[in-house]
Each structure stands twice: as C-alpha cells, then as structure tokens.
Design a protein around this motif. Sequence first.
Motif, PDB file in Angstrom:
ATOM      1  N   LEU A 192       0.734  -0.657  -0.139  1.00 44.16           N
ATOM      2  CA  LEU A 192      -0.303   0.189  -0.204  1.00 44.16           C
ATOM      3  C   LEU A 192       1.101   1.252   0.065  1.00 44.16           C
ATOM      4  O   LEU A 192       0.121   2.126  -0.199  1.00 44.16           O
ATOM      5  N   GLY A 193       2.331   0.998   0.318  1.00 40.74           N
ATOM      6  CA  GLY A 193       3.252   2.503   0.400  1.00 40.74           C
ATOM      7  C   GLY A 193       3.442   2.934  -1.068  1.00 40.74           C
ATOM      8  O   GLY A 193       3.344   3.961  -1.115  1.00 40.74           O
ATOM      9  N   ASN A 194       3.312   1.814  -2.017  1.00 43.91           N
ATOM     10  CA  ASN A 194       3.416   2.361  -3.186  1.00 43.91           C
ATOM     11  C   ASN A 194       1.966   2.337  -3.845  1.00 43.91           C
ATOM     12  O   ASN A 194       1.626   3.751  -5.070  1.00 43.91           O
ATOM     13  N   MET A 195       1.228   2.018  -3.597  1.00 42.21           N
ATOM     14  CA  MET A 195      -0.405   1.649  -4.660  1.00 42.21           C
ATOM     15  C   MET A 195      -0.665   3.004  -3.791  1.00 42.21           C
ATOM     16  O   MET A 195      -1.923   3.852  -4.383  1.00 42.21           O
ATOM     17  N   TRP A 196      -0.760   3.190  -2.788  1.00 44.19           N
ATOM     18  CA  TRP A 196      -1.466   4.114  -1.941  1.00 44.19           C
ATOM     19  C   TRP A 196      -0.832   5.617  -1.679  1.00 44.19           C
ATOM     20  O   TRP A 196      -0.980   6.260  -1.916  1.00 44.19           O
ATOM     21  N   ARG A 197       0.046   5.461  -0.966  1.00 42.31           N
ATOM     22  CA  ARG A 197       0.480   6.232  -0.324  1.00 42.31           C
ATOM     23  C   ARG A 197       1.943   7.201  -1.255  1.00 42.31           C
ATOM     24  O   ARG A 197       1.629   8.537  -1.232  1.00 42.31           O
ATOM     25  N   PHE A 198       2.835   6.119  -2.164  1.00 44.01           N
ATOM     26  CA  PHE A 198       3.500   7.293  -2.808  1.00 44.01           C
ATOM     27  C   PHE A 198       2.440   8.401  -3.953  1.00 44.01           C
ATOM     28  O   PHE A 198       2.794   9.186  -4.181  1.00 44.01           O
ATOM     29  N   PRO A 199       1.046   7.372  -4.683  1.00 45.66           N
ATOM     30  CA  PRO A 199       0.568   8.881  -5.438  1.00 45.66           C
ATOM     31  C   PRO A 199       0.031   9.658  -4.525  1.00 45.66           C
ATOM     32  O   PRO A 199       0.221  11.114  -5.078  1.00 45.66           O
ATOM     33  N   ASN A 220      -5.367  11.070 -19.776  1.00 47.71           N
ATOM     34  CA  ASN A 220      -4.606  12.538 -19.948  1.00 47.71           C
ATOM     35  C   ASN A 220      -3.127  12.256 -19.367  1.00 47.71           C
ATOM     36  O   ASN A 220      -3.133  11.868 -19.035  1.00 47.71           O
ATOM     37  N   PHE A 221      -2.724  10.552 -19.819  1.00 46.77           N
ATOM     38  CA  PHE A 221      -1.225  10.580 -19.895  1.00 46.77           C
ATOM     39  C   PHE A 221      -0.012  11.421 -20.352  1.00 46.77           C
ATOM     40  O   PHE A 221       0.563  11.352 -18.802  1.00 46.77           O
ATOM     41  N   SER A 222      -0.229  12.225 -21.352  1.00 46.77           N
ATOM     42  CA  SER A 222       0.423  13.694 -20.950  1.00 46.77           C
ATOM     43  C   SER A 222       0.649  14.541 -19.910  1.00 46.77           C
ATOM     44  O   SER A 222       1.627  14.580 -19.534  1.00 46.77           O
ATOM     45  N   GLU A 223      -0.409  14.313 -19.536  1.00 46.93           N
ATOM     46  CA  GLU A 223      -0.647  15.664 -18.406  1.00 46.93           C
ATOM     47  C   GLU A 223       0.446  14.702 -17.809  1.00 46.93           C
ATOM     48  O   GLU A 223       0.694  14.862 -16.584  1.00 46.93           O
ATOM     49  N   ALA A 224       0.264  13.128 -17.286  1.00 44.03           N
ATOM     50  CA  ALA A 224       0.513  12.751 -15.930  1.00 44.03           C
ATOM     51  C   ALA A 224       2.060  12.845 -16.028  1.00 44.03           C
ATOM     52  O   ALA A 224       2.825  13.188 -14.819  1.00 44.03           O
ATOM     53  N   PHE A 233      -2.719   8.482 -11.875  1.00 45.91           N
ATOM     54  CA  PHE A 233      -2.194   9.726 -12.381  1.00 45.91           C
ATOM     55  C   PHE A 233      -3.687  10.757 -14.208  1.00 45.91           C
ATOM     56  O   PHE A 233      -4.343  11.014 -13.847  1.00 45.91           O
ATOM     57  N   PRO A 234      -3.110   9.361 -15.322  1.00 39.25           N
ATOM     58  CA  PRO A 234      -3.963  10.088 -16.607  1.00 39.25           C
ATOM     59  C   PRO A 234      -5.579   9.719 -16.125  1.00 39.25           C
ATOM     60  O   PRO A 234      -6.571  10.426 -16.719  1.00 39.25           O
ATOM     61  N   SER A 241      -8.564  16.529  -8.883  1.00 37.09           N
ATOM     62  CA  SER A 241      -7.335  17.430  -8.341  1.00 37.09           C
ATOM     63  C   SER A 241      -6.225  16.257  -8.123  1.00 37.09           C
ATOM     64  O   SER A 241      -6.711  15.243  -7.554  1.00 37.09           O
ATOM     65  N   ALA A 242      -5.002  16.233  -8.221  1.00 34.56           N
ATOM     66  CA  ALA A 242      -3.759  15.163  -7.946  1.00 34.56           C
ATOM     67  C   ALA A 242      -3.622  15.370  -6.334  1.00 34.56           C
ATOM     68  O   ALA A 242      -3.103  14.306  -6.041  1.00 34.56           O
ATOM     69  N   SER A 243      -3.910  16.206  -5.853  1.00 32.09           N
ATOM     70  CA  SER A 243      -3.500  16.603  -4.543  1.00 32.09           C
ATOM     71  C   SER A 243      -4.258  16.523  -3.167  1.00 32.09           C
ATOM     72  O   SER A 243      -4.531  17.001  -2.372  1.00 32.09           O
ATOM     73  N   ALA A 244      -5.204  15.371  -4.013  1.00 32.24           N
ATOM     74  CA  ALA A 244      -6.684  14.371  -2.989  1.00 32.24           C
ATOM     75  C   ALA A 244      -6.131  14.477  -2.023  1.00 32.24           C
ATOM     76  O   ALA A 244      -6.748  13.563  -0.781  1.00 32.24           O
ATOM     77  N   GLY A 245      -5.175  13.684  -1.433  1.00 31.91           N
ATOM     78  CA  GLY A 245      -4.271  12.926  -0.367  1.00 31.91           C
ATOM     79  C   GLY A 245      -4.576  11.545  -0.410  1.00 31.91           C
ATOM     80  O   GLY A 245      -4.999  10.765  -1.142  1.00 31.91           O
TER      81      GLY A 245
END
Length: 484
Positions: free
Chosen positions: A28-35, A211-215, A286-287, A295-299
């Motif tokens: 979960l550190g990779n799948m949840w916490r990193f993004p 939206n892969f390019s934006e990601a 993110f895409p 928003s990408a900053s949803a925590g």
Amino acid sequence: MAAAGSGHENWSSRSAFILAAVGSAVGLGNMWRFPAEAGENGGGAFVLFYIFCVLLIGLPVLLSEVLIGRHGQASAPDSVRKVARDSNASGGWSIIGSLGVFAAFLILSFYCVVGGWVLYYVGVFVSDLFQTGLTGGAFDGRAAEDIEGLLPGLFGNGGLMVGLNLGFLAVTMFFVARGVSSGIEWVAVYLMPIFFLLFLGITIYGAFTGNFSEAVSYLFTFDFSKLTGEVMLAAVGQAFFSLSLGVAGMITYGSYANRDTNLGQTSGIIAGADTGVALLAGLAIFPIVFAAGLSASAGPGLMFQSLPIAFQAMPFGSLIGLAFFVMVFFAALTSSVSLLEAPVAFLKDKVRISRAMATILVGAGAALLGVLASLSFNDMAEFYPLSFIPLFAEANFFDALDGVTAKLFMPIGAILTCIFVGWIADARLIDDENGLDGALHQTWRALVRYVCPIALFLILLAGIFPETAAIVMEGIAARFSRFG
C-alpha cells in the motif's frame, strides 16, 4: 525447503527470494501512499528526490538488513545476535531485531484494517459490474458525492470494518501458516506476476483513455523551485517506508536466502522493482484522475475516493475498477504476509512451537489490536490511548499504532542497523556477505556509516519535532535549489 542439517527453511530459488522480497516491499506504500505523496508535494520535484533517496538511503539499508538475515539464518533477533557474536560484539545488539519484530506486529494489526478497505472496494466493484455491465462506466447514474461517501460510510460501520479486517488477516495467516515454500513463496511466485500483468494492463488503459501526457508532465517535470524542505522530507520518508525497512521483514526474508545468492545484485533488483512500481502507480492513477478533471492533491483519498469517481466517466469503468482493486489487494497481501512472518519466525524459534501455532498466537494478538483499530473510526473515535504523551495526545487507537511505529520504532531500528553494520560488525564478515566489490563496496559502506544515519535521524526528528526538522530541511533545500 529446509537447509541441510537444520530445521531452518529456505527459498527454493533466487527468483523466489526476489519475488517474495519485492512483494514485501511493494504494498500500500506504493499503490496508495506514493501517488498521494507525489500529488500533495508537487509531482516531479518530489519524484526526482524520491529516486535519489532510494539510491542513497533505501538501497544501502535494505542490503544491510538482508545480509544480517542471510548470515544469521534465524529469526531477526537471533540473526543480529549471531552477527554480533561472530564480530566479538555484545549480544545486546539483538535489540535491533526485537524492535523490528515488535514494529512489524503493531503495523500488521492496523495494516490489515486498510487491507479490509481494499476488500470492501473489491466487493463494491463486483456488485457494480453486475449492475452496469462490462462496457459502461462505474456507478452509473450515481452522484459524485455518493461515490466519495463510500469510504466515510464504511468508516461509520464498525461491524463491517471489523469483519473486513479479520477477513484480510485470516487470508494472511493462511499463507504464513503453510510455511516458506508452500505458503509465502506460493503467494510471491503466483500472485506477483498476476499483479504486474494487471498493473501493466491498467497503465496501458490509462495511457489510451486518460490524460497520459499531463500525467507524464506532472510526474517527470523537475521544477527545482518546488523542492522545499517539506517536499524533501516527504521524499526521504517515502523512500524509507516504501521498502519496508526497520520492521525485521527483510532480515527475516534474508535468513531464507541461499549462500549462492548475490545480495548486492538482489537488493538492487528489489529496490529497482519497488521504485518502478511506485512510478507506474503514478502513471496508472494520474491519467485517469486528470481525465476526469479531478485534483492530484487529494492526499490519502486519491485512491479510495477520487479514483472511483474517475472510473465513472471511463469506458469499462467497472471492470477496470475491479481489476485495479484486485491488484491492490494482491500488493497488500504480499506485504502483510511479510509483516506476519517476522513475529511468527521469532516466536517459532524462541518458544520452539510449530509454525501453525505461532501463526495462530501472533494472529490472535494482531486481531485484538485490529478490532480496536477498526473501531477507532467509529465507536472508539474519542479514545486516545496515548493521551499522556504530548506527541500522541490527539491520536486515536489506529493513529497511535501508526504514529508509534512510523515516527519512533522504524527509524530508530534503521539507525541502529546502520550503526551496527557500519561500525560494529566485523568488516570481513560484512564483505563476505554483501556481494559488492571495489568502488561499489566502498560507496555502500560510506553511505551506511555516514549518509543513511543522518537521513534516518531527520525522519526521526520530523516525527518527534516536525518544526525543527522543517527548518533543517529548508536549509538543505536551499542548497539543492541552486542546481535548478
């Protein structure tokens, strides 16, 4: 499989060890916490410094832990004790392993609570798939507020939270009780390849429908002006926690490694795979989030709230949502197996009982704490078990378990590991175990002796005195900004 002439089990092959160790680290550190961390800390600047920290901090500590285990060929405390004895040092250094085992036990108890959330969303998407069909978007006709409210709704249902937590723990116990080759290795050899296939498929799906390019721009545009002290501290912490260091898991897994396994190369593969999964998690999530205008900053809510909303607008949304959370379940399970194995191996060796009985005893203790952690979101939300300690005065039971392990036990254990391997253990013994030569060996030794303890001390400082740590990191960030 047991080593010749002993009752100690071993991996059947180097590839099995790698898959199991990658499974331990990838969770979960990779799948949840990193993004979530990347989203909250500006994307590219965080990602670049995170990779830097994995190379200079995570990888050296990882190698230190697996070499202790491989030399000791026993549970984490006994492995540290054997290295100390063979180095004419005090057996008291076994506290490193004991602290890690205790931390693993505490983390397991609340990690399975989060694993229960994953199980819940698997069920939600299974139900939704039957209602909307294969090709439609997820949650057809439901308002975004309703989808976002699924997680708070789960939190409010104490009985369901407890049931999901115990269900996830029971699956973990089943595989650990079967042993290294028949249980833990089976999970790694069969579930990890499926995990990677699902992961690759969802990433490709996001590339074509999102939206892969934006990601890509968000994750890999390195704006040094965003490299603040807070961002750097988050990256250091993520690099450390992502590799499951300081919890005796890698020492325990290292103890099952054969003598012909090159630990330097193997550790590099493990760290590389773990980092690759973290980056792919960003490219998978993110895409889809950006395409939905979220928003990408949803925590922390990014995976459990924003992403389900995003799947509503995507073709095959229900199917992809189900595949995503099944994939996260596999990642969470391989990590929880590692967390349970460390205390089980210790208890089995210490008390001389069967693996099955050790699993039941440790699992029962984790279940008790897990029930309290589950209820801390609802019926016991106002219970603060460590209110007498200012640092944890406002932490409920779940947050107290998380805080004590992440802020204290893990960084302290890792600092002691670096001191032990870098300064106490016999240099010739370490040289024989680490699989490194020449400049690589000298670089690793310098990092373990000097760089890693300082970085880990900053993590410890941030947990206890966050304002002081922020001031220190802002000074470091100012120096890094000159490279921009």
